[in-house]
Each structure stands twice: as structure tokens, then as C-alpha cells.
Design a protein around this motif. Structure first.
Motif, short mmCIF file in Angstrom:
data_model
loop_
_atom_site.label_atom_id
_atom_site.label_comp_id
_atom_site.label_asym_id
_atom_site.label_seq_id
_atom_site.Cartn_x
_atom_site.Cartn_y
_atom_site.Cartn_z
N SER A 115 48.79 8.90 17.18
CA SER A 115 47.43 9.09 17.70
C SER A 115 46.38 8.43 16.82
CB SER A 115 47.13 10.59 17.82
OG SER A 115 48.04 11.23 18.70
N PHE A 116 46.74 8.07 15.60
CA PHE A 116 45.83 7.38 14.69
C PHE A 116 46.20 5.91 14.62
CE2 PHE A 116 45.56 11.55 12.13
CZ PHE A 116 44.50 11.99 12.90
N GLY A 117 45.20 5.08 14.50
CA GLY A 117 45.47 3.69 14.16
C GLY A 117 45.89 3.59 12.70
N TYR A 118 46.43 2.45 12.33
CA TYR A 118 46.93 2.31 10.96
C TYR A 118 45.81 2.46 9.93
CZ TYR A 118 51.28 0.64 13.04
OH TYR A 118 52.44 0.55 13.75
N GLY A 119 44.63 1.97 10.25
CA GLY A 119 43.52 2.09 9.33
C GLY A 119 43.11 3.52 9.08
N TRP A 120 42.95 4.28 10.18
CA TRP A 120 42.57 5.69 10.03
C TRP A 120 43.70 6.49 9.37
CZ3 TRP A 120 37.92 7.35 10.03
CH2 TRP A 120 36.94 6.71 10.80
N LEU A 121 44.93 6.18 9.70
CA LEU A 121 46.05 6.89 9.08
C LEU A 121 46.06 6.66 7.58
CD1 LEU A 121 48.55 8.62 9.47
CD2 LEU A 121 49.86 6.53 9.89
N ALA A 122 45.83 5.42 7.15
CA ALA A 122 45.79 5.13 5.71
C ALA A 122 44.62 5.84 5.04
CB ALA A 122 45.71 3.62 5.50
N ALA A 123 43.47 5.86 5.71
CA ALA A 123 42.29 6.52 5.13
C ALA A 123 42.51 8.02 4.97
CB ALA A 123 41.07 6.25 6.00
N PHE A 124 43.04 8.67 6.01
CA PHE A 124 43.27 10.11 5.93
C PHE A 124 44.35 10.44 4.91
CE2 PHE A 124 41.62 10.37 10.49
CZ PHE A 124 40.37 10.79 10.08
N ALA A 125 45.39 9.62 4.85
CA ALA A 125 46.45 9.86 3.87
C ALA A 125 45.90 9.73 2.45
CB ALA A 125 47.60 8.88 4.09
N ALA A 126 45.05 8.73 2.22
CA ALA A 126 44.47 8.54 0.90
C ALA A 126 43.58 9.73 0.53
CB ALA A 126 43.67 7.24 0.85
N LEU A 127 42.75 10.19 1.48
CA LEU A 127 41.90 11.34 1.21
C LEU A 127 42.73 12.58 0.86
CD1 LEU A 127 39.20 11.02 4.03
CD2 LEU A 127 38.78 10.96 1.57
N TRP A 128 43.80 12.80 1.60
CA TRP A 128 44.61 13.99 1.37
C TRP A 128 45.31 13.92 0.01
CZ3 TRP A 128 49.32 16.17 0.49
CH2 TRP A 128 49.49 17.50 0.89
N VAL A 129 45.87 12.77 -0.31
CA VAL A 129 46.59 12.62 -1.59
C VAL A 129 45.63 12.75 -2.76
CG1 VAL A 129 47.88 11.00 -3.01
CG2 VAL A 129 48.46 11.27 -0.60
N VAL A 130 44.48 12.08 -2.68
CA VAL A 130 43.51 12.14 -3.78
C VAL A 130 43.01 13.57 -3.98
CG1 VAL A 130 41.19 11.43 -4.49
CG2 VAL A 130 42.80 9.74 -3.61
N SER A 131 42.75 14.28 -2.90
CA SER A 131 42.28 15.66 -3.01
C SER A 131 43.36 16.56 -3.61
CB SER A 131 41.86 16.19 -1.64
OG SER A 131 40.77 15.44 -1.13
N ALA A 132 44.62 16.33 -3.24
CA ALA A 132 45.71 17.12 -3.81
C ALA A 132 45.85 16.84 -5.31
CB ALA A 132 47.02 16.80 -3.09
N VAL A 133 45.76 15.58 -5.70
CA VAL A 133 45.85 15.24 -7.12
C VAL A 133 44.69 15.84 -7.89
CG1 VAL A 133 45.76 13.32 -8.77
CG2 VAL A 133 47.18 13.13 -6.72
N TRP A 134 43.49 15.75 -7.29
CA TRP A 134 42.32 16.34 -7.95
C TRP A 134 42.52 17.84 -8.18
CZ3 TRP A 134 37.63 14.37 -9.70
CH2 TRP A 134 36.67 15.33 -10.04
N TRP A 135 42.97 18.55 -7.17
CA TRP A 135 43.14 20.00 -7.29
C TRP A 135 44.18 20.33 -8.37
CZ3 TRP A 135 47.26 23.37 -6.68
CH2 TRP A 135 46.93 24.71 -6.64
N MET A 136 45.27 19.60 -8.41
CA MET A 136 46.30 19.87 -9.40
C MET A 136 45.81 19.59 -10.81
SD MET A 136 49.68 18.32 -7.49
CE MET A 136 50.72 18.70 -8.91
N VAL A 137 45.11 18.48 -11.01
CA VAL A 137 44.59 18.16 -12.34
C VAL A 137 43.52 19.16 -12.75
CG1 VAL A 137 43.30 16.44 -13.66
CG2 VAL A 137 45.17 15.72 -12.17
N ASP A 138 42.65 19.52 -11.82
CA ASP A 138 41.59 20.47 -12.13
C ASP A 138 42.14 21.85 -12.45
OD1 ASP A 138 38.71 20.91 -12.30
OD2 ASP A 138 38.99 22.26 -10.60
#
Length: 406
Positions: free
Chosen positions: A191-214
Motif C-alpha cells: 500500500s506504500f510506495g517505495y519512497g514512503w516505505l523507506a521514509a516510514f521505516a527510517a522514522l521508526w528505526v531512528v525513534s527506536a534507537v533514540w528510545w533505547m539510547v535515551d
């Protein structure tokens, strides 16, 4: 020559330290966040009785027509996942809720993503329902995701002051787990184009890394690196917002110059005679009856819009033109009956408001709130004894107090 190179190198080093060391414009980004989310929230509430005709299954722009258009322009909207009324009502309700939470600054990183999804989904579902204000909200909803717009005037900033970190509590991880499930569904069903899929995946991964480091390394090098990256992205996002506002006014002004009605100073006269743009017919008639006033307002609009991008580096002139543009949009809201367009443009203009004025405005608002709801004596004494950290400034070595996540 050597001294000049040394001075240039030192200036470049200071500039890099300034851009990477802190998130610039915390008050301006907060005003932009509150302004656009409040505008969209009020619009959704105002159109709630007609939501089905505007963006839902009852509208003239049917699901099949929207499907054909989106297949050609590849616009993003989750409303194309299903044509059921229940799915539309769910998306609309989540859009209202996310707008309210973004106004309050609650879990801002996640709610800004949900806010963006809601804006894009509704507007791209029925592209012929919007105006210039909707286009501005459409763009700013994406830019806000990049900014740390909850450093001040937000529940996240309050949580950071009280608990030492804006990511404390279970609500943030739960919200990101739900978003992850939605992203995973969109990926599995294509349901997502490749661009939106990459953007959402990046947001989710970065937020997860931020929460773990914090959570597990709040004063380590990893958190310091994440802070630098977040500052760079935030400052780039604010620069894009400012450039977008300048581009809007420059484009509008130079196109007006090419129009014959703007050249002869009569452009404002004609919309004042249209029933669609006259919520106050008597007031419009009075204004339209003065040829001099119509001419001055028409020419003044062009001058201000063309001149503003050239004055952003002159504080005094910029502030004068900024006040004139905000007054102009307030007049458009009243005279032409376009309140949401005007609110969106005023929110965009707010990115250029001086920090001193915003600090004064925040202090006045806080004083009124305290006067309306007195703080208990013990809490007041504790607040005086323990000064609150300045939002956006580091606590200790790595800036743990910064609100809004990465």
C-alpha cells in the motif's frame, strides 16, 4: 592572507558548532507546530457534519475516481486502503485526535507522524476540495516531522523538566509499536510506495534507537551523536520552512505584478462583489466603495509580498512587513471569509517572529494561567528553589532535557 584564512576557518567552525550544538528557533518551531495543528483541528471540527461529502464515501469525488487519480500521481493516502465508512470514520477521528495532541505537544515525534498521515490522507483523497491554505498545511505537515518542535510550550517539555527526559513512560513505545504495525501492514500489502516505505521505516528505526539510547545510555557518546544529528535535521527543517514561506510570497507577488487588475490597482474590488467572498456584505460594500482604499490595499499587497523575501536579514524592516502581512491575512479572514487559509498563512509567517516577542508572549500567557489557577504554596516554593532548565540547552554533557525526541 594567512590571517584571513585563519579567520574564515574560525568563523566556519563557530557556524558548524552553532548549527550542530543546539536546535535553533525553539519558540518559532513551537508556534508553527501549534498554529498548523490548531488550524487543521479547527477545520476538521468545522467540517465534521459534512466530512462524508468532503473526503468520505458520500462525496462527488468517488472512491473509484480517487483510485484512478492516485494510480497516476502516486499520492499518499491511507483512505485508499478501504472504501468502508468505518475506515473513513476511523481515519477522520485519528486525524482530529492527533491534531489535538500535537497542539498540546504530547509525544510530539509520534503524533507529528500521525498528524502528517492524517493531513495527506484526507487532502489527497479529494484533491479538489482544498485551497491555498490546505496546500500550505500539506507541506508544513511533512516539514514538522523533521523538527524538534516541542522544546517549549508542550507536554513533552514539561515531562523533560519533571522527569529528566521527554521519552519517559510507556505511552511513547506503545504508540510507536502501533505505528510499526500500521507500517508493516502497508509494506506487506504494497500500500506504500517505495519512497514512503523507506521514509516510514527510517522514522521508526531512528525513534527506536533514540528510545533505547535515551533509556540505557542517557549520558553516553551515542546520545551525544544522536543529539547532534537531531539538531542538524531540525535546523535544516526550519531553514526549509523559512525558504518555503519566502517562496510562497515571492511567487504570489511576482505573479500579481503580471496581472492587469493588480497593475491598475483594482484587483481587490472584484472579490468584494462576489457572494461567495462576502460574509459581511455591508463591510465589503463600504470598502469597495472607496477607490483610493482599494488601490492602496491592492498595491500594498503586491509591495509587501515582493519585498518580504529581500528583508529577512534586516530585522527591523522584516518585523514591520511581517506585522503587515499578518494584518493582511487577518483582513482576508474577515472580509473574504477565508479563516482557515488566513490561519495557515499566519502560522507560516510565525517562523519569522522575533524570539524576544515570543518569550514575552509566553510569559504573559503563563502569568494569566497562573492567575486563573493559583499554584499551591509548596509547589511554588519548590519551583523557585529549583530553577527549570532552559529548553534546548544541555543538562550535564549530552542535553538530556531536550524534548521532542530525535
Amino acid at each position: 592572507m594567512v590571517d584571513a584564512l585563519r579567520r574564515a576557518r574560525a568563523a566556519a567552525g563557530r557556524a558548524v558548532a552553532q548549527v550542530s550544538g543546539r536546535s535553533l528557533g525553539p519558540y518559532q518551531s513551537a508556534v508553527v507546530r501549534i498554529g498548523f495543528s490548531a488550524t487543521w483541528l479547527l477545520f476538521l471540527l468545522r467540517e465534521f457534519p459534512d466530512r462524508g461529502e468532503l473526503y468520505g464515501p458520500d462525496g462527488p469525488w468517488s472512491f473509484a475516481l480517487a483510485e484512478r487519480l492516485i494510480a497516476s500521481n502516486h499520492a499518499f493516502t491511507v483512505l485508499m486502503w478501504s472504501d468502508s465508512a468505518l475506515w473513513f470514520e476511523t481515519v477522520y477521528a485519528v486525524s482530529v485526535l492527533s491534531s489535538l495532541l500535537l497542539v498540546l505537544g504530547w509525544r510530539t515525534r509520534a503524533t507529528s507522524v500521525v498528524f502528517m498521515i492524517g493531513v495527506l490522507s484526507l487532502q489527497n483523497r479529494s484533491v479538489f476540495m482544498g485551497d491555498g491554505g490546505d496546500n500550505v498545511i500539506h507541506l508544513m505537515a511533512m516539514y514538522l516531522v523533521l523538527t524538534r518542535c516541542a522544546q517549549v510550550w508542550s507536554l513533552d517539555a514539561r515531562r523533560a523538566r519533571l522527569r529528566g527526559s521527554a521519552s519517559e513512560g510507556a505511552a511513547g513505545p506503545v504508540l510507536w509499536v502501533v505505528l510499526g504495525a500500521v507500517f508493516a501492514y502497508g509494506a506487506v500489502t504494497a500500500s506504500f510506495g517505495y519512497g514512503w516505505l523507506a521514509a516510514f521505516a527510517a522514522l521508526w528505526v531512528v525513534s527506536a534507537v533514540w528510545w533505547m539510547v535515551d533509556r540505557y545510555e542517557p549520558e553516553g557518546e551515542g546520545r551525544a551523536v544522536l543529539d547532534v544529528l537531531a539538531n542538524l535535521v531540525h535546523n535544516a527543517g526550519m531553514l526549509v520552512i523559512m525558504a518555503e514561506v519566502c517562496l510562497i510570497y515571492a511567487t504570489a507577488g511576482w505573479y500579481k505584478i503580471q496581472g492587469s487588475r493588480w497593475q491598475d490597482g483594482t484587483a481587490l474590488y472584484y472579490p468584494l462583489g462576489l457572494d461567495y467572498f462576502t460574509p459581511w456584505p455591508g463591510l465589503s460594500a463600504v470598502l469597495a466603495g472607496s477607490g483610493t482604499l482599494v488601490m492602496l490595499l491592492s498595491y500594498g499587497t503586491v509591495v509587501v509580498q515582493v519585498a518580504f523575501p529581500f528583508t529577512v536579514f534586516n530585522r527591523r524592516v522584516k518585523n514591520v512587513l511581517l506585522a503587515l502581512m499578518m494584518m493582511e491575512h487577518a483582513g482576508i479572514a474577515v472580509l473574504l471569509g477565508l479563516p482557515f487559509f488566513s490561519m495557515a498563512m499566519i502560522a507560516a509567517d510565525a517562523v519569522f517572529l522575533p524570539t524576544g516577542f515570543l518569550v514575552w508572549l509566553g510569559a504573559r500567557a503563563a502569568g494569566r494561567v497562573r492567575a486563573a489557577a493559583p499554584v499551591p504554596e509548596a509547589a511554588a516554593q519548590a519551583a523557585v528553589a529549583r530553577p527549570a532548565p532552559v529548553a534546548g540547552e544541555p543538562v550535564g554533557r549530552v542535553g538530556k532535557v531536550q524534548a521532542g525526541g530525535p
